[in-house]
Design a protein around this motif. Sequence first.
Motif, PDB file in Angstrom:
ATOM      1  N   GLY A 319       0.641  -1.253  -0.122  1.00  0.00           N
ATOM      2  CA  GLY A 319      -0.079  -0.045   0.108  1.00  0.00           C
ATOM      3  C   GLY A 319       0.796   1.411  -0.099  1.00  0.00           C
ATOM      4  O   GLY A 319       0.523   2.348   0.160  1.00  0.00           O
ATOM      5  N   LYS A 320       2.200   1.223  -0.035  1.00  0.00           N
ATOM      6  CA  LYS A 320       3.160   2.478  -0.069  1.00  0.00           C
ATOM      7  C   LYS A 320       3.285   3.014  -1.511  1.00  0.00           C
ATOM      8  O   LYS A 320       4.011   3.951  -1.380  1.00  0.00           O
ATOM      9  N   GLY A 321       2.816   2.380  -2.596  1.00  0.00           N
ATOM     10  CA  GLY A 321       3.228   3.261  -3.846  1.00  0.00           C
ATOM     11  C   GLY A 321       2.062   2.794  -4.857  1.00  0.00           C
ATOM     12  O   GLY A 321       1.589   1.788  -5.043  1.00  0.00           O
ATOM     13  N   LEU A 322       2.073   3.591  -5.901  1.00  0.00           N
ATOM     14  CA  LEU A 322       0.948   3.480  -6.939  1.00  0.00           C
ATOM     15  C   LEU A 322       1.564   3.874  -8.247  1.00  0.00           C
ATOM     16  O   LEU A 322       2.127   4.837  -8.364  1.00  0.00           O
ATOM     17  N   TRP A 323       1.301   2.825  -9.117  1.00  0.00           N
ATOM     18  CA  TRP A 323       1.673   3.123 -10.692  1.00  0.00           C
ATOM     19  C   TRP A 323       0.441   3.563 -11.068  1.00  0.00           C
ATOM     20  O   TRP A 323      -0.629   2.978 -11.160  1.00  0.00           O
ATOM     21  N   VAL A 324       0.796   4.615 -12.360  1.00  0.00           N
ATOM     22  CA  VAL A 324      -0.332   5.286 -13.055  1.00  0.00           C
ATOM     23  C   VAL A 324       0.256   5.310 -14.434  1.00  0.00           C
ATOM     24  O   VAL A 324       1.029   5.986 -14.700  1.00  0.00           O
ATOM     25  N   ASN A 325      -0.729   4.969 -15.390  1.00  0.00           N
ATOM     26  CA  ASN A 325      -0.323   4.889 -17.020  1.00  0.00           C
ATOM     27  C   ASN A 325      -1.497   5.988 -17.438  1.00  0.00           C
ATOM     28  O   ASN A 325      -2.482   5.827 -17.036  1.00  0.00           O
ATOM     29  N   MET A 328      -2.595   9.384 -23.215  1.00  0.00           N
ATOM     30  CA  MET A 328      -2.293  10.205 -24.266  1.00  0.00           C
ATOM     31  C   MET A 328      -0.826  10.667 -24.413  1.00  0.00           C
ATOM     32  O   MET A 328      -0.113  10.774 -25.607  1.00  0.00           O
ATOM     33  N   ASP A 329      -0.071  10.823 -23.319  1.00  0.00           N
ATOM     34  CA  ASP A 329       1.452  10.808 -23.218  1.00  0.00           C
ATOM     35  C   ASP A 329       2.211   9.681 -23.008  1.00  0.00           C
ATOM     36  O   ASP A 329       3.490   9.899 -23.101  1.00  0.00           O
ATOM     37  N   GLY A 330       1.403   8.519 -23.184  1.00  0.00           N
ATOM     38  CA  GLY A 330       2.539   7.398 -23.076  1.00  0.00           C
ATOM     39  C   GLY A 330       3.429   7.338 -21.868  1.00  0.00           C
ATOM     40  O   GLY A 330       4.546   6.561 -21.709  1.00  0.00           O
ATOM     41  N   THR A 331       2.879   7.798 -20.790  1.00  0.00           N
ATOM     42  CA  THR A 331       3.775   7.841 -19.629  1.00  0.00           C
ATOM     43  C   THR A 331       3.402   6.923 -18.499  1.00  0.00           C
ATOM     44  O   THR A 331       2.217   6.925 -18.114  1.00  0.00           O
ATOM     45  N   THR A 332       4.271   6.542 -17.770  1.00  0.00           N
ATOM     46  CA  THR A 332       4.226   5.733 -16.691  1.00  0.00           C
ATOM     47  C   THR A 332       4.616   6.074 -15.293  1.00  0.00           C
ATOM     48  O   THR A 332       5.826   6.632 -15.658  1.00  0.00           O
ATOM     49  N   ARG A 333       3.693   6.606 -14.382  1.00  0.00           N
ATOM     50  CA  ARG A 333       4.148   7.480 -13.355  1.00  0.00           C
ATOM     51  C   ARG A 333       4.293   6.633 -11.876  1.00  0.00           C
ATOM     52  O   ARG A 333       3.377   5.589 -11.928  1.00  0.00           O
ATOM     53  N   TYR A 334       4.848   7.122 -11.037  1.00  0.00           N
ATOM     54  CA  TYR A 334       4.963   6.284  -9.607  1.00  0.00           C
ATOM     55  C   TYR A 334       4.675   7.318  -8.806  1.00  0.00           C
ATOM     56  O   TYR A 334       5.226   8.298  -8.657  1.00  0.00           O
ATOM     57  N   PHE A 335       3.581   7.293  -7.765  1.00  0.00           N
ATOM     58  CA  PHE A 335       3.209   8.003  -6.686  1.00  0.00           C
ATOM     59  C   PHE A 335       3.644   7.184  -5.249  1.00  0.00           C
ATOM     60  O   PHE A 335       3.193   6.044  -5.081  1.00  0.00           O
ATOM     61  N   ARG A 344       2.654  11.540  -3.519  1.00  0.00           N
ATOM     62  CA  ARG A 344       3.629  12.569  -4.272  1.00  0.00           C
ATOM     63  C   ARG A 344       3.936  11.641  -5.406  1.00  0.00           C
ATOM     64  O   ARG A 344       4.576  10.547  -5.100  1.00  0.00           O
ATOM     65  N   GLN A 345       4.038  12.401  -6.764  1.00  0.00           N
ATOM     66  CA  GLN A 345       4.758  11.694  -7.795  1.00  0.00           C
ATOM     67  C   GLN A 345       6.285  11.634  -7.638  1.00  0.00           C
ATOM     68  O   GLN A 345       6.759  13.020  -7.448  1.00  0.00           O
ATOM     69  N   THR A 346       6.944  10.691  -7.695  1.00  0.00           N
ATOM     70  CA  THR A 346       8.531  10.550  -7.637  1.00  0.00           C
ATOM     71  C   THR A 346       9.086  10.144  -8.625  1.00  0.00           C
ATOM     72  O   THR A 346      10.363  10.329  -8.712  1.00  0.00           O
ATOM     73  N   TYR A 347       8.321   9.842  -9.646  1.00  0.00           N
ATOM     74  CA  TYR A 347       9.122   8.864 -10.778  1.00  0.00           C
ATOM     75  C   TYR A 347       8.093   9.204 -12.161  1.00  0.00           C
ATOM     76  O   TYR A 347       6.964   9.082 -11.928  1.00  0.00           O
ATOM     77  N   ALA A 348       8.731   9.287 -13.320  1.00  0.00           N
ATOM     78  CA  ALA A 348       7.755   9.236 -14.518  1.00  0.00           C
ATOM     79  C   ALA A 348       8.769   8.696 -15.746  1.00  0.00           C
ATOM     80  O   ALA A 348      10.080   9.030 -15.684  1.00  0.00           O
ATOM     81  N   LYS A 349       8.428   7.981 -16.387  1.00  0.00           N
ATOM     82  CA  LYS A 349       8.987   7.757 -17.661  1.00  0.00           C
ATOM     83  C   LYS A 349       8.047   7.420 -18.924  1.00  0.00           C
ATOM     84  O   LYS A 349       6.970   6.746 -18.605  1.00  0.00           O
ATOM     85  N   ASN A 399      13.648  -0.305 -16.160  1.00  0.00           N
ATOM     86  CA  ASN A 399      14.539  -0.822 -17.080  1.00  0.00           C
ATOM     87  C   ASN A 399      14.032  -1.713 -17.989  1.00  0.00           C
ATOM     88  O   ASN A 399      13.458  -2.769 -17.426  1.00  0.00           O
ATOM     89  N   GLU A 400      13.975  -1.522 -19.211  1.00  0.00           N
ATOM     90  CA  GLU A 400      12.950  -2.470 -20.018  1.00  0.00           C
ATOM     91  C   GLU A 400      13.876  -3.750 -20.384  1.00  0.00           C
ATOM     92  O   GLU A 400      15.100  -3.703 -20.518  1.00  0.00           O
ATOM     93  N   GLN A 401      13.227  -4.977 -19.893  1.00  0.00           N
ATOM     94  CA  GLN A 401      13.842  -6.469 -20.209  1.00  0.00           C
ATOM     95  C   GLN A 401      13.345  -6.843 -21.692  1.00  0.00           C
ATOM     96  O   GLN A 401      14.270  -7.586 -22.005  1.00  0.00           O
ATOM     97  N   TRP A 402      12.165  -6.767 -22.042  1.00  0.00           N
ATOM     98  CA  TRP A 402      11.615  -7.301 -23.298  1.00  0.00           C
ATOM     99  C   TRP A 402      10.733  -6.633 -23.879  1.00  0.00           C
ATOM    100  O   TRP A 402       9.910  -5.811 -22.969  1.00  0.00           O
ATOM    101  N   LYS A 403      10.359  -6.657 -25.019  1.00  0.00           N
ATOM    102  CA  LYS A 403       9.030  -5.925 -25.794  1.00  0.00           C
ATOM    103  C   LYS A 403       8.659  -7.023 -27.065  1.00  0.00           C
ATOM    104  O   LYS A 403       9.415  -7.455 -27.718  1.00  0.00           O
ATOM    105  N   VAL A 404       7.489  -7.178 -26.589  1.00  0.00           N
ATOM    106  CA  VAL A 404       6.800  -8.183 -27.719  1.00  0.00           C
ATOM    107  C   VAL A 404       5.919  -7.205 -28.786  1.00  0.00           C
ATOM    108  O   VAL A 404       5.018  -6.562 -28.008  1.00  0.00           O
TER     109      VAL A 404
END
Length: 439
Positions: A319-325, A328-335, A344-349, A399-404
């Motif tokens: 319960g300590k963190g949340l990923w949000v996709n 439109m901007d293709g972004t994955t954020r971590y809160f 609090r947003q602490t990371y985005a890619k 860090n991307e590991q693979w893409k299908v």
Amino acid sequence: MQLNRLTGAAALAVCLLGWIAPPALADETCNSPYLSNLIKGQEDFVYVWTLGVPGMGDGSDKLVTLDANPKSTTFGKVVAQVSVGGRGEAHHAGFTDDRRFLWAGGLDDSKIYVFDIHTDPGKPRLVNTIADFAKRSGLVGPHTFYALPGRMLIGALSNTKDGGGATGMALYNNKGEFIQKYDMPATKGGDGYGYDLAVNPARNAMLSSSFTGKKNYMTPLGTLIKDQGAMKQFGNTMVVWNLKAMQPEQVLSVPGAPLEIRWSLKEGDDWAITATALTSKLWLVKKDAKGQWQAKDVATIGDPAKTPLPVDISMRADGKGLWVNTFMDGTTRYFDLSNPEAPRQTYAKQTGAQVNMISQSWDGKRIYVSSSLLANWDKAGKDNEQFVKLFAWDGKALNEQWKVDFTQLKLGRPHHMKFGSRTGQQAAWTMEPPRVAGR
């Protein structure tokens, strides 16, 4: 327990009173708490419910199985695919409580497909097609498949009468037999809309959220956003249900189409969170000092003026963190959710030109991202990327590991993802003694 002799709310009350969810051991964090045979470590497979594309491969919706075990010689590869023989706007899927079968639905044709994933987890089989969901329930667009003891509760998006957002839920048994329909409340503040479902057995509570009807979700996005009347036909509420009675108890105002709902799984927590697609906000649902459920706007996702369009969220097991996709901007954020009252947003890619679903492993070290939202809402041209990607998360960076590449492989548009295990789905379902985790 003669559950098949009972119907509707009576059967649910017997099930839910007599069987409280076992403590979760491992698996995705968004599954029903009533699932048994949970994966206890590394997932072996990712099942991807995929939209068919005319002229691409066989053109059908299909369940695609990816190898997710890094020790496998086919790691990151397609190991199986099962086509359903048509296109119905493949969208979401969910396991039965015994985790032996995966139910998957189409938002356009309202068909439901049942896949056997326990006989050979690496090669699912289509074993049942429920083609009369709309006829039996009066509902359209089976969206959320939520496991209850011996039952499947299905949240829909629309109705057979006018294709609008007024909708409800349908209860089936695990054999695929229709039991009962429940309408979403349309009075006392309710707008009748539906989307996701999420249960907290310890609080005898279920939350439902709201989206839009078939006339909207089957309209091209560019056309839809120019139609002011259509843009007003989105849900703005969440409903708190008495789980055992299957009755709505409270309607919460949550403007802007609240989508996925995630309860915190941390012991002692009694709150949930959602994201609103149109207003780009995180909302906290929690009881106040008087014991009443309240919904509170607690954070902003990106720049709402640019309509990032939050689509899927995934909460950490603690319960300590949340990923949000955001699509439109293709972004994955971590809160950071250390204080759920003030995420609090602490990371985005940027993980793609367009991204939709996000699934994380129970230990939080692996993050899977898929690309497709809806056939008529996906981007065009070079931005119409269609993929599933695996990222490793070390607490600092993805860090991307693979893409299908689903377009290159002529598979279609990948949407919902569920995890599978070579050993985690073999045991038959058994009724466990009543217990409540953390009590």
